[in-house]
Design a protein around this motif. Structure first.
Motif, PDB file in Angstrom:
ATOM      1  N   LEU A 226      46.458   6.657  11.652  1.00 23.58           N
ATOM      2  CA  LEU A 226      45.058   6.876  11.300  1.00 23.58           C
ATOM      3  C   LEU A 226      44.331   5.540  11.241  1.00 23.58           C
ATOM      4  O   LEU A 226      44.881   4.542  10.760  1.00 23.58           O
ATOM      5  CB  LEU A 226      44.942   7.587   9.951  1.00 23.58           C
ATOM      6  CG  LEU A 226      45.559   8.992   9.838  1.00 23.58           C
ATOM      7  CD1 LEU A 226      45.474   9.488   8.407  1.00 23.58           C
ATOM      8  CD2 LEU A 226      44.869   9.967  10.783  1.00 23.58           C
ATOM      9  N   TRP A 227      43.083   5.532  11.706  1.00 25.39           N
ATOM     10  CA  TRP A 227      42.234   4.343  11.626  1.00 25.39           C
ATOM     11  C   TRP A 227      40.923   4.702  10.929  1.00 25.39           C
ATOM     12  O   TRP A 227      40.260   5.674  11.304  1.00 25.39           O
ATOM     13  CB  TRP A 227      41.901   3.798  13.017  1.00 25.39           C
ATOM     14  CG  TRP A 227      43.047   3.197  13.759  1.00 25.39           C
ATOM     15  CD1 TRP A 227      43.452   1.891  13.743  1.00 25.39           C
ATOM     16  CD2 TRP A 227      43.929   3.867  14.654  1.00 25.39           C
ATOM     17  NE1 TRP A 227      44.526   1.710  14.567  1.00 25.39           N
ATOM     18  CE2 TRP A 227      44.850   2.909  15.147  1.00 25.39           C
ATOM     19  CE3 TRP A 227      44.043   5.195  15.093  1.00 25.39           C
ATOM     20  CZ2 TRP A 227      45.852   3.228  16.044  1.00 25.39           C
ATOM     21  CZ3 TRP A 227      45.046   5.514  15.985  1.00 25.39           C
ATOM     22  CH2 TRP A 227      45.941   4.538  16.450  1.00 25.39           C
ATOM     23  N   LYS A 228      40.549   3.945   9.919  1.00 29.90           N
ATOM     24  CA  LYS A 228      39.238   4.049   9.295  1.00 29.90           C
ATOM     25  C   LYS A 228      38.343   2.994   9.933  1.00 29.90           C
ATOM     26  O   LYS A 228      38.632   1.791   9.847  1.00 29.90           O
ATOM     27  CB  LYS A 228      39.336   3.816   7.788  1.00 29.90           C
ATOM     28  CG  LYS A 228      39.998   4.942   7.025  1.00 29.90           C
ATOM     29  CD  LYS A 228      39.098   6.168   6.955  1.00 29.90           C
ATOM     30  CE  LYS A 228      39.715   7.239   6.055  1.00 29.90           C
ATOM     31  NZ  LYS A 228      38.846   8.437   5.961  1.00 29.90           N
ATOM     32  N   LEU A 229      37.252   3.437  10.549  1.00 27.08           N
ATOM     33  CA  LEU A 229      36.419   2.537  11.331  1.00 27.08           C
ATOM     34  C   LEU A 229      35.028   2.408  10.724  1.00 27.08           C
ATOM     35  O   LEU A 229      34.702   3.037   9.713  1.00 27.08           O
ATOM     36  CB  LEU A 229      36.344   3.033  12.776  1.00 27.08           C
ATOM     37  CG  LEU A 229      37.721   3.230  13.437  1.00 27.08           C
ATOM     38  CD1 LEU A 229      37.591   3.959  14.743  1.00 27.08           C
ATOM     39  CD2 LEU A 229      38.424   1.898  13.619  1.00 27.08           C
ATOM     40  N   ARG A 230      34.218   1.572  11.371  1.00 27.40           N
ATOM     41  CA  ARG A 230      32.897   1.264  10.832  1.00 27.40           C
ATOM     42  C   ARG A 230      31.948   2.450  10.944  1.00 27.40           C
ATOM     43  O   ARG A 230      31.243   2.796   9.999  1.00 27.40           O
ATOM     44  CB  ARG A 230      32.319   0.058  11.573  1.00 27.40           C
ATOM     45  CG  ARG A 230      30.981  -0.426  11.066  1.00 27.40           C
ATOM     46  CD  ARG A 230      30.513  -1.596  11.911  1.00 27.40           C
ATOM     47  NE  ARG A 230      31.544  -2.624  11.969  1.00 27.40           N
ATOM     48  CZ  ARG A 230      31.587  -3.589  12.885  1.00 27.40           C
ATOM     49  NH1 ARG A 230      30.661  -3.631  13.826  1.00 27.40           N
ATOM     50  NH2 ARG A 230      32.535  -4.487  12.864  1.00 27.40           N
ATOM     51  N   ASP A 231      31.944   3.093  12.115  1.00 32.18           N
ATOM     52  CA  ASP A 231      31.026   4.205  12.341  1.00 32.18           C
ATOM     53  C   ASP A 231      31.534   5.034  13.512  1.00 32.18           C
ATOM     54  O   ASP A 231      32.621   4.791  14.053  1.00 32.18           O
ATOM     55  CB  ASP A 231      29.601   3.690  12.603  1.00 32.18           C
ATOM     56  CG  ASP A 231      29.565   2.553  13.617  1.00 32.18           C
ATOM     57  OD1 ASP A 231      30.444   2.527  14.515  1.00 32.18           O
ATOM     58  OD2 ASP A 231      28.685   1.679  13.516  1.00 32.18           O
ATOM     59  N   PHE A 232      30.744   6.026  13.906  1.00 34.92           N
ATOM     60  CA  PHE A 232      31.137   6.921  14.998  1.00 34.92           C
ATOM     61  C   PHE A 232      31.288   6.161  16.309  1.00 34.92           C
ATOM     62  O   PHE A 232      32.227   6.403  17.079  1.00 34.92           O
ATOM     63  CB  PHE A 232      30.085   8.028  15.141  1.00 34.92           C
ATOM     64  CG  PHE A 232      30.428   9.049  16.189  1.00 34.92           C
ATOM     65  CD1 PHE A 232      31.255  10.119  15.896  1.00 34.92           C
ATOM     66  CD2 PHE A 232      29.913   8.939  17.479  1.00 34.92           C
ATOM     67  CE1 PHE A 232      31.574  11.063  16.866  1.00 34.92           C
ATOM     68  CE2 PHE A 232      30.225   9.872  18.451  1.00 34.92           C
ATOM     69  CZ  PHE A 232      31.062  10.939  18.141  1.00 34.92           C
ATOM     70  N   LYS A 233      30.387   5.232  16.567  1.00 33.59           N
ATOM     71  CA  LYS A 233      30.454   4.450  17.804  1.00 33.59           C
ATOM     72  C   LYS A 233      31.740   3.637  17.870  1.00 33.59           C
ATOM     73  O   LYS A 233      32.349   3.505  18.943  1.00 33.59           O
ATOM     74  CB  LYS A 233      29.232   3.532  17.890  1.00 33.59           C
ATOM     75  CG  LYS A 233      29.161   2.714  19.165  1.00 33.59           C
ATOM     76  CD  LYS A 233      27.913   1.848  19.182  1.00 33.59           C
ATOM     77  CE  LYS A 233      27.848   1.011  20.453  1.00 33.59           C
ATOM     78  NZ  LYS A 233      26.625   0.148  20.488  1.00 33.59           N
ATOM     79  N   SER A 234      32.178   3.101  16.743  1.00 30.62           N
ATOM     80  CA  SER A 234      33.427   2.335  16.714  1.00 30.62           C
ATOM     81  C   SER A 234      34.621   3.237  17.004  1.00 30.62           C
ATOM     82  O   SER A 234      35.594   2.815  17.642  1.00 30.62           O
ATOM     83  CB  SER A 234      33.594   1.657  15.352  1.00 30.62           C
ATOM     84  OG  SER A 234      32.540   0.748  15.101  1.00 30.62           O
ATOM     85  N   GLY A 235      34.560   4.493  16.544  1.00 33.35           N
ATOM     86  CA  GLY A 235      35.634   5.435  16.843  1.00 33.35           C
ATOM     87  C   GLY A 235      35.738   5.724  18.328  1.00 33.35           C
ATOM     88  O   GLY A 235      36.841   5.790  18.890  1.00 33.35           O
ATOM     89  N   VAL A 236      34.595   5.902  18.986  1.00 32.78           N
ATOM     90  CA  VAL A 236      34.601   6.137  20.433  1.00 32.78           C
ATOM     91  C   VAL A 236      35.149   4.917  21.168  1.00 32.78           C
ATOM     92  O   VAL A 236      35.918   5.041  22.133  1.00 32.78           O
ATOM     93  CB  VAL A 236      33.178   6.483  20.915  1.00 32.78           C
ATOM     94  CG1 VAL A 236      33.145   6.598  22.436  1.00 32.78           C
ATOM     95  CG2 VAL A 236      32.693   7.778  20.271  1.00 32.78           C
ATOM     96  N   GLU A 237      34.779   3.730  20.713  1.00 30.24           N
ATOM     97  CA  GLU A 237      35.257   2.504  21.348  1.00 30.24           C
ATOM     98  C   GLU A 237      36.773   2.366  21.212  1.00 30.24           C
ATOM     99  O   GLU A 237      37.462   1.963  22.162  1.00 30.24           O
ATOM    100  CB  GLU A 237      34.557   1.296  20.730  1.00 30.24           C
ATOM    101  CG  GLU A 237      35.061  -0.053  21.223  1.00 30.24           C
ATOM    102  CD  GLU A 237      34.855  -0.271  22.708  1.00 30.24           C
ATOM    103  OE1 GLU A 237      35.598  -1.091  23.290  1.00 30.24           O
ATOM    104  OE2 GLU A 237      33.962   0.384  23.291  1.00 30.24           O
ATOM    105  N   LEU A 238      37.323   2.710  20.050  1.00 26.34           N
ATOM    106  CA  LEU A 238      38.771   2.625  19.865  1.00 26.34           C
ATOM    107  C   LEU A 238      39.499   3.598  20.788  1.00 26.34           C
ATOM    108  O   LEU A 238      40.533   3.256  21.383  1.00 26.34           O
ATOM    109  CB  LEU A 238      39.134   2.906  18.409  1.00 26.34           C
ATOM    110  CG  LEU A 238      40.634   2.933  18.097  1.00 26.34           C
ATOM    111  CD1 LEU A 238      41.290   1.602  18.446  1.00 26.34           C
ATOM    112  CD2 LEU A 238      40.881   3.284  16.642  1.00 26.34           C
TER     113      LEU A 238
END
Length: 214
Positions: A138-150
């Motif tokens: 699991l990864w906790k990211l900055r925002d939705f855009k960061s999730g798409v980038e990952l």
């Protein structure tokens, strides 16, 4: 009790040094004491100038040493066989290995084998479900855009392996990845190889920003 001063003169077992800056060692008389009918003479020495042993650095061989052929005795034989050992797959890190084809007849990794390989991956959990063992991260990211980038970065890394994880973008800022080999109903070495490759993906620029309180 009477005390006497003993004066000793002796010669060093090596010739005096001729190099500049070196001076010989001088012996100074030191009072002696007599105990149990035995005389003990103590000497106190002081080195005048630099260390009289000189510099222990490397030097060029003398002509006589070259003529003796001493180098042939210390460098080994000219026909010595030197072998360069190439590390096998077990010695390489999982991220440097390539995925291999999996036969449907191949048994999945056991729980003990999977637990041993868990030490070579970071941030992954071992799930024991009814369908078999799985890896999850699991990864906790900055925002939705960061999730798409990952997810895009994971796809680029795993594209060459032809062994893709199951990726899920959950909520506004969480990505979940799961790995298993469906053809054998459990985990294979390929799952751990892909997990190790994913571990090397840079995610620091996608992590949530830390709040700084004034």
């Amino acid at each position: 009790m009477a005390s006497a001063a003993a004066h000793l003169s002796f010669s060093l077992p090596f010739p005096p040094f001729s190099s500049p800056g070196h001076r010989p060692v001088t012996a100074f008389p030191y009072p002696t004491t007599q105990s149990q009918n035995q005389s003990r003479v103590s000497l106190r020495t002081r080195a005048l100038g630099p260390d009289f042993l000189g510099d222990f650095g490397a030097r060029d061989p003398f002509p006589a040493e070259i003529a003796s052929g001493f180098a042939e005795k210390v460098l080994g034989n000219v026909d010595t066989e030197h072998k360069i050992l190439i590390p096998n797959a077990s010695a390489l890190s999982l991220a440097k290995q390539d995925c291999s084809p999996i036969s449907p007849l191949q048994p999945p990794l056991s729980v003990d084998e999977a637990k041993a390989l868990m030490k070579k991956v970071v941030g992954w959990r071992l799930l024991d479900e009814e369908g078999g063992l799985k890896l999850q991260c699991l990864w906790k990211l900055r925002d939705f855009k960061s999730g798409v980038e990952l997810i895009n970065r994971i796809y680029k890394v795993t594209e060459a392996t032809d062994h893709f994880p199951s990726l899920h973008l959950e909520g506004p800022n969480q990505v979940r990845a799961e790995l298993w080999t469906a053809s054998i109903g459990g985990l294979s070495m390929n799952d751990f190889i892909v997990a190790a490759k994913i571990d090397e993906i840079k995610t620091s620029d996608l992590a949530p920003r830390k709040r700084i309180w004034a």
